[in-house]
Design an enzyme around this catalytic site. Structure first.
Site, mmCIF file in Angstrom:
data_model
loop_
_atom_site.group_PDB
_atom_site.id
_atom_site.type_symbol
_atom_site.label_atom_id
_atom_site.label_comp_id
_atom_site.label_asym_id
_atom_site.label_seq_id
_atom_site.Cartn_x
_atom_site.Cartn_y
_atom_site.Cartn_z
ATOM 1 N N ASN A 110 0.761 -1.223 0.005
ATOM 2 C CA ASN A 110 -0.136 0.078 -0.180
ATOM 3 C C ASN A 110 0.799 1.127 -0.003
ATOM 4 O O ASN A 110 1.544 1.462 1.006
ATOM 5 C CB ASN A 110 -0.962 0.150 1.151
ATOM 6 C CG ASN A 110 -1.882 1.172 1.165
ATOM 7 O OD1 ASN A 110 -1.361 2.246 0.932
ATOM 8 N ND2 ASN A 110 -2.984 1.040 1.747
ATOM 9 N N GLU A 130 -3.914 1.769 -3.150
ATOM 10 C CA GLU A 130 -4.017 3.130 -2.770
ATOM 11 C C GLU A 130 -2.970 4.034 -3.725
ATOM 12 O O GLU A 130 -2.289 4.940 -3.251
ATOM 13 C CB GLU A 130 -3.664 3.739 -1.236
ATOM 14 C CG GLU A 130 -4.830 3.465 -0.303
ATOM 15 C CD GLU A 130 -4.822 4.431 0.827
ATOM 16 O OE1 GLU A 130 -5.289 5.330 0.828
ATOM 17 O OE2 GLU A 130 -4.174 3.834 2.033
ATOM 18 N N ASP A 183 -3.831 -4.950 0.876
ATOM 19 C CA ASP A 183 -4.335 -4.339 2.322
ATOM 20 C C ASP A 183 -5.337 -4.754 2.764
ATOM 21 O O ASP A 183 -6.461 -4.446 2.077
ATOM 22 C CB ASP A 183 -4.028 -2.734 2.209
ATOM 23 C CG ASP A 183 -4.420 -2.095 3.479
ATOM 24 O OD1 ASP A 183 -4.850 -2.805 4.380
ATOM 25 O OD2 ASP A 183 -4.628 -0.789 3.386
ATOM 26 N N ASN A 213 -7.180 -4.457 5.755
ATOM 27 C CA ASN A 213 -7.517 -3.509 6.762
ATOM 28 C C ASN A 213 -7.990 -4.228 7.994
ATOM 29 O O ASN A 213 -9.135 -3.941 8.629
ATOM 30 C CB ASN A 213 -8.425 -2.660 6.457
ATOM 31 C CG ASN A 213 -7.920 -1.221 5.987
ATOM 32 O OD1 ASN A 213 -6.942 -0.669 6.802
ATOM 33 N ND2 ASN A 213 -8.088 -0.684 4.849
ATOM 34 N N ASP A 226 -1.670 -6.265 6.116
ATOM 35 C CA ASP A 226 -1.286 -6.375 4.732
ATOM 36 C C ASP A 226 -0.928 -7.840 4.837
ATOM 37 O O ASP A 226 0.169 -8.362 5.473
ATOM 38 C CB ASP A 226 -0.043 -5.365 4.310
ATOM 39 C CG ASP A 226 -0.282 -3.899 4.511
ATOM 40 O OD1 ASP A 226 -0.795 -3.537 3.530
ATOM 41 O OD2 ASP A 226 -0.281 -3.484 5.557
ATOM 42 N N ASP A 253 2.886 4.667 5.091
ATOM 43 C CA ASP A 253 2.553 4.327 6.429
ATOM 44 C C ASP A 253 2.494 2.694 6.455
ATOM 45 O O ASP A 253 2.712 2.199 7.631
ATOM 46 C CB ASP A 253 1.194 4.681 6.977
ATOM 47 C CG ASP A 253 0.242 4.817 6.251
ATOM 48 O OD1 ASP A 253 0.141 4.254 4.942
ATOM 49 O OD2 ASP A 253 -0.766 5.102 6.652
ATOM 50 N N HIS A 254 2.568 2.230 5.158
ATOM 51 C CA HIS A 254 2.583 0.717 5.050
ATOM 52 C C HIS A 254 4.084 0.141 4.831
ATOM 53 O O HIS A 254 4.563 0.859 3.865
ATOM 54 C CB HIS A 254 1.587 0.211 3.943
ATOM 55 C CG HIS A 254 0.132 0.116 4.539
ATOM 56 N ND1 HIS A 254 -0.733 -0.799 5.018
ATOM 57 C CD2 HIS A 254 -0.551 1.386 4.502
ATOM 58 C CE1 HIS A 254 -1.665 -0.175 5.135
ATOM 59 N NE2 HIS A 254 -1.735 1.022 5.041
#
Length: 260
Positions: free
Chosen positions: A7, A34, A149, A151, A220, A249-250
């Site tokens: 991501n 994303e 991802d 979530n 993930d 951030d991943h």
């Protein structure tokens, strides 16, 4: 064969990091989430110059998925079949490597925002349709990898502090059940095939020095059919990419499989 998911939280911002990751790690197939790019703005030519084909399914500002592959796809599909969804969250390709047909499904699952929100109800509906979709995909593709991802942190071991995260989004009972339902279709969480360090995470909030404190979540995932699990040789979370300037951030997650 090296296969990864990441991501990137905006491909435009982290494009050079993606190129660097591809080359340094000799990645054969990379799934991105994303991307936040409409298809007309996707950098196909730049990937092509590095020897990659690229397939995208994007939208402006939000969501967007793509697959970057050294192998030309013999089939490409977009979205979840028989489910109308304006959000661009799923892209699938089939490649053939040494007579080994491999189905790659890249997903960016909804976040859900909060357990009481309409976005959470959408998340649960989305996973219901994903489950049906994957059931049918497994009927047609023996060698299948579902990665991206999710979530969802599947267990308490995937959360840095269960007291803080108890009964919240990403770790709720309903979300974990949705994840387990995918596993029960005949998939395997490849993270679990290998010994892993405790507190192995893939996402850290930008706030409160979360990465430095390793206050993260494992959300993930790379799930695979039994035939792919049997030829999987390694699994890696590349936290070095999270240390870059202006990182996602991943962190990228990758596997190595032996193709027959």
């Amino acid at each position: 064969m090296n296969i990864a998911t990441w991501n990137v939280n905006s491909l435009k911002i982290r494009f050079n990091q993606v190129l660097d990751f591809l080359v340094k790690n000799n990645i054969d197939i990379l799934c991105l989430q994303e991307t936040k790019l409409i298809d007309d703005n996707f950098p196909h030519e730049e990937f092509n110059r590095l020897g990659y084909q690229s397939y995208c399914y994007g939208q402006k500002t939000y969501n967007g998925v793509a697959i970057i592959s050294k192998y030309k796809a013999i089939e490409v599909s977009y979205g979840i079949k028989n489910y109308i969804d304006e959000q661009k969250r799923v892209i699938s390709i089939t490649v053939n490597v040494n007579n080994f047909d491999l189905r790659i499904i890249c997903i960016y699952c909804p976040n859900g925002q909060s357990l009481e929100s309409d976005k959470f109800r959408y998340k649960m509906e989305w996973f219901y349709h994903l489950n049906t979709f994957i059931y049918n995909e497994l009927e047609n593709h023996k060698n299948l990898i579902l990665l991206g991802d999710y979530n969802i942190a599947p267990s308490d071991d995937d959360v840095y502090d269960t007291n803080i995260w108890q009964n919240t989004i990403l770790v709720s009972k309903d979300e974990r059940t949705a994840f387990t339902n995918l596993i029960n279709l005949g998939l395997n969480d490849l993270f679990n095939k290998f010994d892993q360090p405790k507190k192995s995470f893939t996402w850290w909030d930008y706030r409160n020095y979360s990465f430095l404190k390793n206050n993260g979540l494992r959300i993930d995932h790379i799930l695979a059919s039994n035939s792919v699990q049997s030829v999987c040789e390694s699994f890696n979370i590349d936290i070095e990419m999270r240390k870059k300037e202006r990182p996602s951030d991943h962190a990228p997650v990758s596997i190595r499989i032996k193709t027959i």
